[in-house]
Every structure is written in C-alpha cells, then in structure tokens.
Design a protein around this motif. Structure first.
Motif, PDB file in Angstrom:
ATOM      1  N   ASN A 347       2.547  -4.571   4.737  1.00 18.77           N
ATOM      2  CA  ASN A 347       2.242  -5.761   4.089  1.00 18.77           C
ATOM      3  C   ASN A 347       2.869  -5.962   2.700  1.00 18.77           C
ATOM      4  OD1 ASN A 347      -0.204  -7.192   5.322  1.00 18.77           O
ATOM      5  ND2 ASN A 347      -0.701  -4.926   5.885  1.00 18.77           N
ATOM      6  N   HIS A 348       2.212  -6.431   1.721  1.00 18.86           N
ATOM      7  CA  HIS A 348       3.060  -6.530   0.458  1.00 18.86           C
ATOM      8  C   HIS A 348       2.275  -5.862  -0.555  1.00 18.86           C
ATOM      9  CE1 HIS A 348       5.824  -9.242   2.729  1.00 18.86           C
ATOM     10  NE2 HIS A 348       4.670 -10.124   2.900  1.00 18.86           N
ATOM     11  N   GLU A 370       5.793   0.931   4.410  1.00 15.58           N
ATOM     12  CA  GLU A 370       6.209  -0.312   4.380  1.00 15.58           C
ATOM     13  C   GLU A 370       5.413  -1.117   3.381  1.00 15.58           C
ATOM     14  OE1 GLU A 370       7.841  -1.928   8.212  1.00 15.58           O
ATOM     15  OE2 GLU A 370       6.776  -0.139   8.885  1.00 15.58           O
ATOM     16  N   ASN A 371       5.170  -0.570   2.201  1.00 15.48           N
ATOM     17  CA  ASN A 371       4.548  -1.394   1.082  1.00 15.48           C
ATOM     18  C   ASN A 371       5.415  -0.870   0.052  1.00 15.48           C
ATOM     19  OD1 ASN A 371       2.124  -3.072   2.297  1.00 15.48           O
ATOM     20  ND2 ASN A 371       1.715  -0.970   2.879  1.00 15.48           N
ATOM     21  N   ASN A 372       4.773  -1.333  -1.208  1.00 16.02           N
ATOM     22  CA  ASN A 372       5.388  -0.751  -2.498  1.00 16.02           C
ATOM     23  C   ASN A 372       4.362   0.159  -3.197  1.00 16.02           C
ATOM     24  OD1 ASN A 372       8.011  -1.721  -2.310  1.00 16.02           O
ATOM     25  ND2 ASN A 372       7.823  -3.465  -3.703  1.00 16.02           N
TER      26      ASN A 372
HETATM   27  C1  LIG Z   1       8.898  -4.226  -3.500  1.00 18.19           C
HETATM   28  O1  LIG Z   1       9.061  -4.510  -4.740  1.00 18.19           O
HETATM   29  C2  LIG Z   1      10.240  -4.966  -4.715  1.00 18.19           C
HETATM   30  C3  LIG Z   1      10.381  -5.211  -6.348  1.00 18.19           C
HETATM   31  O2  LIG Z   1       9.092  -5.332  -7.178  1.00 18.19           O
HETATM   32  C4  LIG Z   1      10.535  -6.144  -4.080  1.00 18.19           C
HETATM   33  O3  LIG Z   1      11.846  -6.562  -4.081  1.00 18.19           O
HETATM   34  C5  LIG Z   1      10.431  -5.875  -2.667  1.00 18.19           C
HETATM   35  O4  LIG Z   1      10.339  -7.007  -1.571  1.00 18.19           O
HETATM   36  C6  LIG Z   1       9.048  -5.143  -2.442  1.00 18.19           C
HETATM   37  N1  LIG Z   1       8.698  -4.777  -1.041  1.00 18.19           N
HETATM   38  C7  LIG Z   1       7.911  -5.116  -0.376  1.00 18.19           C
HETATM   39  C8  LIG Z   1       7.602  -4.438   1.161  1.00 18.19           C
HETATM   40  O5  LIG Z   1       6.829  -5.903  -0.665  1.00 18.19           O
END
Ligand SMILES: *[C@@H]1O[C@H](CO)[C@@H](O)[C@H](O)[C@H]1NC(C)=O
Ligand SMILES: *[C@@H]1O[C@H](CO)[C@@H](O)[C@H](O)[C@H]1NC(C)=O
Ligand SMILES: *[C@@H]1O[C@H](CO)[C@@H](O)[C@H](O)[C@H]1NC(C)=O
Ligand SMILES: *[C@@H]1O[C@H](CO)[C@@H](O)[C@H](O)[C@H]1NC(C)=O
Ligand SMILES: *[C@@H]1O[C@H](CO)[C@@H](O)[C@H](O)[C@H]1NC(C)=O
Ligand SMILES: *[C@@H]1O[C@H](CO)[C@@H](O)[C@H](O)[C@H]1NC(C)=O
Ligand SMILES: *[C@@H]1O[C@H](CO)[C@@H](O)[C@H](O)[C@H]1NC(C)=O
Ligand SMILES: *[C@@H]1O[C@H](CO)[C@@H](O)[C@H](O)[C@H]1NC(C)=O
Length: 384
Positions: A347-348, A370-372
């Motif tokens: 997800n995000h 696969e998240n942040n």
């Molecule tokens: C994680 O965070 C970075 C920068 O904040 C962003 O570029 C990236 O798309 C994010 N990755 C996900 C999987 O959401």
C-alpha cells in the motif's frame, strides 16, 4: 407413499431380539422385491429403467467399466452408482458416478427420474450443454470438474427443491442462466473456475433469499455489485468473488447480511472506501480484499479498522495491494485477539508501525512490506 412396514415394530422396543428378527425379515423381504428372477430382473418401473439406459447411451467412453453392470439382466437398483428409494416402487433416488472418467454428453433423460434426489456426476469428462431437467425432488446436484461448456437457460427452472448446486471447474461460458437464480430453496451455489461473464446475475438477487454460500471465483464477471446485495441475500454466510472483474464500491449493505463469515473479494477492481458497516458482522472470520483499488486517504477513511473490532471471530484481515495511505491507526491493536493473519503490504503506508500491533498475540503472519513504514514492535523479532 406406502405406509412404513416397520411402524408396529418400532412401538415394542422392550423386545430387542424380536425387533432384530422382524427388522431382518423386513430387510429380506425388501431385498427380494428388487430380485433378479431366473436371470431376468423384474423392473417395477420402466420409466426409470429407460431413463438410465438412455443416459448410458450418451456415454461415449467408459474406460473404467463403471457402467459394465448396467444391463437389463440386473435390476437397475443394483447398477453401479444407483441408489433407489427403500419402498416400492423402488425408484431411483441417487445417481452417483463421481470420478469414473466417463466421457460424453449428459442425456436429458435424467429429467425422467421423478424421485431423483441426488445427482453426482462430478470429476468426469462430460462435454456439451447441461440439459433441461424437471426433477421435483432433486436437492443435490454436483457437476464440478467436467468439461461442460454451457447450461441450458431453462436447465433447472423446475427443480424447485434444489438446495446445493456445484458447477465449478468446467468451461462454462456466457452469463449465469436466470433459471439458476430462481430456485427458491437454493442454499449453495458454486460456479467458480469457469469462464462466466456478464454482470452479477440479477435473477440470483431477486429470487434466492435462501442463499448462504455463493462462490463465483475465477470467472470473468464484472461491473459493480448491486448496492442492496446485503438486503437481497440476507442469509449469506460465505461470499467468494475473487479473481473476477468487479468494480465500483463495496456495498455498504453487506453489513445487513448479519450472518456473513467469509467475504473474499480478492483480485478485482473495487474502488472507494472500505465500509464501516462490515463491523456489524459479528461472525466475520475472513475479510480478504487484497489486490483491489481501495482507498484510505484520511482518518475518516480508516474508520473501518475501528469498526472491525466488533468482529470478535476475525481470523484473517487481508488488505494488501490496495491504495491505503497514511499511518496505520493505533486501533489496529483492538482487532480480535484471535487474529492470526494481517496483511497490509503493497500500500502507501508511512510513519511508525503502531506499537498496538503487539497486542495481537495470536498473529502468525504479519505482512507490512512494500510500504514506507519505520520502527519496530516492542518484544517482537521480525523475520523477513
Ligand atoms: C515512500 O516515500 C518516498 C518519499 O517520501 C516516495 O517517493 C515513495 O513513492 C514512497 N513509497 C511508497 C511505496 O509509497
Ligand atoms: C450384465 O452384467 C453382468 C454383470 O457385469 C454380466 O455378468 C452379464 O454378462 C451382463 N449381461 C449382458 C447381457 O451384457
Ligand atoms: C459419491 O460417491 C463417492 C464414493 O464413490 C463419495 O465419496 C461421494 O461423497 C458421493 N457423493 C455424494 C454427494 O454423496
Ligand atoms: C420437495 O421435496 C419434498 C420432500 O421430498 C416434497 O414433499 C415436495 O413435493 C418437493 N417439492 C416439489 C416442488 O416438488
Ligand atoms: C429483478 O427485480 C427488479 C426490480 O425488483 C426488476 O426490475 C428486474 O426485472 C428483475 N430481474 C429479474 C431477472 O427477475
Ligand atoms: C487475478 O485474476 C486474474 C483472472 O481474473 C488472473 O489471471 C490473475 O493471475 C490473478 N492475479 C494473481 C496475482 O493471481
Ligand atoms: C441495510 O443497510 C443500509 C446501509 O447500511 C441501511 O441504510 C439499511 O437500513 C439496511 N437495511 C436493513 C433492512 O437493515
Ligand atoms: C453467529 O454465530 C453464532 C454461532 O454459530 C450463531 O448462534 C449466531 O446466530 C450468529 N450470529 C448471526 C448474526 O448470524
């Protein structure tokens, strides 16, 4: 119906020896009635006999010899796979020829077995279109694992007693015949792993309030679900729609089908929020919404997670591969203490992993990749 011969016997249970003797006698008499006299069977009912013989004619290959004793020198009640009613006139009540590698077409003559209660032809190689049957007593129909390409539109319209219907693992094309949806006693409908297309069948909704188990996975069904699905099918227990092409929102009304235990919408194109009404499903054990386009952008969108704590039997919550955003709310720790499987991967999600996840002591599988996300959970050793 003929009166039961044993009625008087049942009233004198104090004489077990006499009872056994009488039962034995009754059984002997019964067996004798289905007797083969001088090599020629007495067939009380030629309707059933001819229905079965016509069915045999439709079989093009019987490599295991499953029907080798289907000839007129033997009473049809003794043919392989045939079970008859236990009272005269002995009529065919079950036909079970599962797993015999039979090839050929299914003869419409099976519709001429008025006492047929169970038909199990699963796990064979029947081809063609399933014919029109008019068996008023037919209750169980098992046709899975064959090579059928269609069901006659009127196939089962008059099988008013049908409760269990399984056509999974065939090659059915086109839409679900309306007749299938108009069966007033249908409880289980399994059509998974075919090539069925079209929309969620209106007829099922309109007519099958008795439906408890509905499985349509691995087909090509599409468009949105009826918004009032939970009101139309109030007795649903399992709803399995995975690997189709459904889109639109998850209907809020699903929360009205209060007995739901399994919701499996895996691998579709559902959009929008996850409705909080799912929290009304006190017996929900599996909620699988993986691989859709579901969204949670702010706190309000995440309210479903808080609502799901009412689902005290929740065992698996699978939300991976959607578009859930932000941090995981602390309320995740209020989910059922019995929760074993939680997936939020792909997800995000961002921010700290909530410490409250540590309260879910029954968890055996936790997927957050696969998240942040950052951080650790106190007292946990994460294996990746
Ligand atoms: C994680 O965070 C970075 C920068 O904040 C962003 O570029 C990236 O798309 C994010 N990755 C996900 C999987 O959401
Ligand atoms: C009928 O089946 C029995 C049992 O398999 C077999 O012994 C008999 O030869 C068969 N009769 C005919 C006419 O095929
Ligand atoms: C049909 O018979 C097989 C055994 O030959 C059995 O395993 C199966 O359960 C039967 N089908 C039904 C619906 O009872
Ligand atoms: C359904 O089955 C019951 C019991 O076997 C029977 O009495 C009834 O007539 C059947 N219903 C229909 C519509 O035939
Ligand atoms: C289902 O019901 C709706 C309205 O209740 C009606 O418009 C529609 O024609 C019905 N569909 C079928 C297949 O019976
Ligand atoms: C999702 O379902 C489609 C069929 O609708 C299938 O082809 C695809 O492999 C499935 N996706 C995954 C990841 O299994
Ligand atoms: C079904 O659910 C909807 C949305 O949650 C609700 O508005 C409606 O009153 C419910 N219907 C019944 C019969 O409970
Ligand atoms: C939940 O399950 C229990 C136990 O099987 C059952 O007694 C109860 O009626 C179910 N609740 C609902 C709303 O279906």
């Amino acid at each position: 119906m003929a009166p039961r011969q044993s009625r008087g016997v049942m009233r004198s249970p104090k004489q077990p020896a006499k009872l056994a003797m009488l039962l034995l006698l009754a059984l002997l008499l019964l067996c004798n009635r289905i007797g083969d006299v001088h090599g020629k069977a007495i067939h009380e009912n030629s309707v059933d006999l001819h229905a079965l013989l016509d069915f045999k004619k439709g079989i093009s290959k019987d490599s295991q010899g499953a029907l080798s004793n289907w000839n007129t020198t033997i009473h049809f009640c003794r043919w392989n796979g045939v079970t008859c009613t236990t009272t005269p006139q002995f009529r065919v009540s079950w036909l079970n020829l599962t797993g015999h590698n039979l090839q050929g077409q299914i003869s419409p003559s099976l519709g001429n077995l008025p006492f047929l209660n169970l038909l199990d032809l699963s796990d064979n190689s029947f081809i063609g279109t399933f014919p029109v049957l008019n068996n008023p007593h037919l209750t169980f129909l098992l046709m899975s694992y064959n090579c059928l390409t269609g069901i006659n539109p009127n196939a089962l319209s008059n099988c008013f007693n049908l409760s269990y219907l399984d056509f999974s693992l065939n090659q059915l094309e086109g839409s679900i015949p309306d007749g299938v949806g108009q069966l007033p006693k249908l409880q289980t409908l399994i059509l998974g792993e075919n090539m069925i297309s079209g929309e969620f069948p209106q007829a099922i909704l309109n007519h099958s309030s008795s439906l408890q188990y509905l499985s349509l996975e691995y087909n090509m069904l599409g468009k949105a679900l009826p918004s009032n699905i939970g009101d139309l099918l109030p007795n649903l227990i399992e709803l399995t729609l995975g690997a189709n092409r459904f889109d639109g929102h998850i209907p809020v009304s699903l929360g009205n089908a209060s007995g739901l235990q399994v919701i499996d919408f895996w691998n579709n194109s559902f959009t929008g929020k996850i409705p909080t009404s799912l929290g009304k499903l006190v017996n929900l054990t599996i909620l699988n919404l993986e691989l859709n386009h579901l969204e949670a952008r702010d706190r309000r969108d995440w309210e479903f997670l808080n609502a799901l704590r009412n689902c005290a039997s929740l065992n698996a919550l699978a939300l991976a591969d959607n578009q859930l955003e932000g941090s995981i709310p602390q309320s995740v720790g209020n989910l059922s203490p019995g929760l074993q499987f939680l997936s939020l991967a792909g997800n995000h999600l961002s921010g700290q992993v909530p410490q409250s996840i540590g309260k879910l002591s029954a968890l055996t599988s936790l997927a957050l990749s696969e998240n942040n996300l950052t951080g650790t959970i106190d007292g946990w050793i994460i294996e990746t």
